[in-house]
Design an enzyme around this catalytic site. Structure first.
Site, PDB file in Angstrom:
ATOM      1  N   SER A 184      27.793  37.347  35.213  1.00  0.00           N
ATOM      2  CA  SER A 184      28.893  36.085  34.675  1.00  0.00           C
ATOM      3  C   SER A 184      28.435  35.371  33.368  1.00  0.00           C
ATOM      4  O   SER A 184      28.353  35.297  32.389  1.00  0.00           O
ATOM      5  CB  SER A 184      30.183  36.475  35.723  1.00  0.00           C
ATOM      6  OG  SER A 184      30.641  35.480  35.015  1.00  0.00           O
ATOM      7  N   HIS A 211      31.939  39.697  33.324  1.00  0.00           N
ATOM      8  CA  HIS A 211      33.084  39.236  33.116  1.00  0.00           C
ATOM      9  C   HIS A 211      33.463  38.089  31.437  1.00  0.00           C
ATOM     10  O   HIS A 211      32.839  37.604  31.096  1.00  0.00           O
ATOM     11  CB  HIS A 211      33.258  37.557  34.083  1.00  0.00           C
ATOM     12  CG  HIS A 211      32.812  38.236  35.665  1.00  0.00           C
ATOM     13  ND1 HIS A 211      32.272  37.484  36.431  1.00  0.00           N
ATOM     14  CD2 HIS A 211      33.902  39.092  36.305  1.00  0.00           C
ATOM     15  CE1 HIS A 211      32.955  37.906  37.363  1.00  0.00           C
ATOM     16  NE2 HIS A 211      33.224  39.261  37.413  1.00  0.00           N
ATOM     17  N   ASP A 308      31.953  37.487  43.344  1.00  0.00           N
ATOM     18  CA  ASP A 308      32.506  38.605  42.521  1.00  0.00           C
ATOM     19  C   ASP A 308      30.660  39.560  42.663  1.00  0.00           C
ATOM     20  O   ASP A 308      29.844  39.050  42.346  1.00  0.00           O
ATOM     21  CB  ASP A 308      33.361  38.908  41.401  1.00  0.00           C
ATOM     22  CG  ASP A 308      33.061  40.503  41.369  1.00  0.00           C
ATOM     23  OD1 ASP A 308      33.915  40.981  41.934  1.00  0.00           O
ATOM     24  OD2 ASP A 308      33.530  40.767  40.037  1.00  0.00           O
TER      25      ASP A 308
END
Length: 365
Positions: A184, A211, A308
């Site tokens: 991310s 992401h 995540d």
């Protein structure tokens, strides 16, 4: 001490919106604004900001040109890019992230000013918080180093005990058939450094969730494809999973791997709901990879905020997969890897520059 922020945007509306939103954070002081990069550079010396919100598309000097000058001048200022949801905006943002911008937010396009403010506040809040933690840590380390220089030499201390070793999730002699990566904040810069280190004959597919919103993932794939020995592309629904290809999950969708015809495996791109407020979600991809490849997976969790990927790695570990994470020193945000490590679902941690070699070792046994 407050975080000093300079707002740089060519539209007065967004300079006002960003300034108002940032001023609402108790830890932030907006020290000034500028309408383009050239003006921003001239104001940095006097205002001495710690962080800049930098519009991507501006006249005179755009965001990338400004960021390049900041690096040349070795100013050590953090940068959050502010981008439009357009192909051009995504391409410029990608260059900025590869150059080391901390992160980016997108400009909302609601007709309601209140809604735009709400969306920008929601996007900026976690990024400001993580940047502030990083900023305070750097200042503390700098002060600690300065203090140590002034202190007299001390008696050497006993070394701290090493953390308990972890047993890899499977036999070290088994070879992986796929690599799955979750990443991310700080991802584009990390991937730009790591993926070109992978050999063109890696022999397995690499599936990545970064992401990002739509358009941005495609720009990321196109940029990385120019730098890597492996082919890099954005996933298309229904395509067959092939060896020696790096697949980037498309933004705004969920991506999984399922069984296809004749023992082939295919990608499915769905509109399933977000997981961990993420779409694409690392957990969503990781679970499908674990189901299809069982123990023959190398799962990798890299720089990023949030949790995540942890549950997905847990599923991988239950099948006996090997897992690794990026270490704290080389992460832009040591969030996703830390949570996964603390949960006991990461076998080993490595600095960014060693991850490619470690991945290769798991697929070349």
């Amino acid at each position: 001490m407050k975080l000093k922020v300079l707002v740089v945007d060519d539209t007065i509306v967004y300079r006002k919106i960003l300034s108002d939103v940032l001023a609402d954070f108790p830890s932030v002081e907006v020290v000034g604004t500028a309408s383009n990069g050239k003006i921003a550079l001239s104001r940095i010396e006097s205002l001495k900001p710690d962080l800049i919100t930098l519009d991507v598309e501006m006249p005179v000097m755009d965001g990338v040109q400004t960021l390049e000058e900041i690096h040349k001048m070795k100013l050590g200022i953090g940068v959050i890019m502010v981008s439009t949801l357009t192909k051009k905006g995504s391409e410029i943002t990608m260059k900025a992230l590869e150059l080391g911008a901390f992160d980016f937010v997108t400009k909302p396009d609601s007709e309601s000013r209140e809604e735009n403010i709400k969306q920008i506040r929601a996007s900026l809040a976690p990024r400001i918080n993580h940047f502030l933690k990083r900023f305070e840590l750097k200042k503390a380390l700098k002060g600690d180093r300065a203090q140590k220089k002034e202190e007299k030499p001390r008696e050497p201390r006993e070394p701290r005990p090493a953390p308990p070793s972890r047993t890899p999730g499977r036999s070290t002699y088994e070879k992986s058939d796929i690599v799955a990566i979750g990443i991310s904040t700080g991802g584009p810069n990390a991937l730009t450094k790591m993926l070109p280190m992978l050999p063109g004959n890696l022999g397995v597919p690499v599936a990545i969730v970064q992401h990002m919103p739509p358009l941005f993932t495609k720009s990321l794939a196109e940029s990385l494809n120019q730098k890597c020995a492996l082919e890099v592309k954005e996933v298309q629904d229904g395509e067959t999973v092939r060896k020696n290809v790096v697949y980037i999950a498309p933004g705004g969708k969920q991506t999984k791997i399922v069984a296809g015809a004749n023992q082939a495996r295919i990608f499915r791109v769905t509109d399933d709901p977000p997981e961990n407020n993420c779409k694409p979600s690392v957990d969503y991809l990781f679970r499908s990879v674990a189901r299809e490849y069982k123990s023959k997976v190398t799962g990798v969790i890299m720089t990023g905020m949030g949790n995540d990927g942890t549950l997905g790695l847990k599923v991988m570990k239950s099948f006996g997969a090997v897992t690794m994470g990026q270490d704290a020193d080389t992460c832009v945000v040591y969030g996703m890897p830390k949570i996964a490590w603390d949960a006991g679902v990461v076998d080993m941690e490595f600095p960014l520059e060693k991850i490619a070699a470690e991945i290769t070792s798991t697929v070349k046994r």
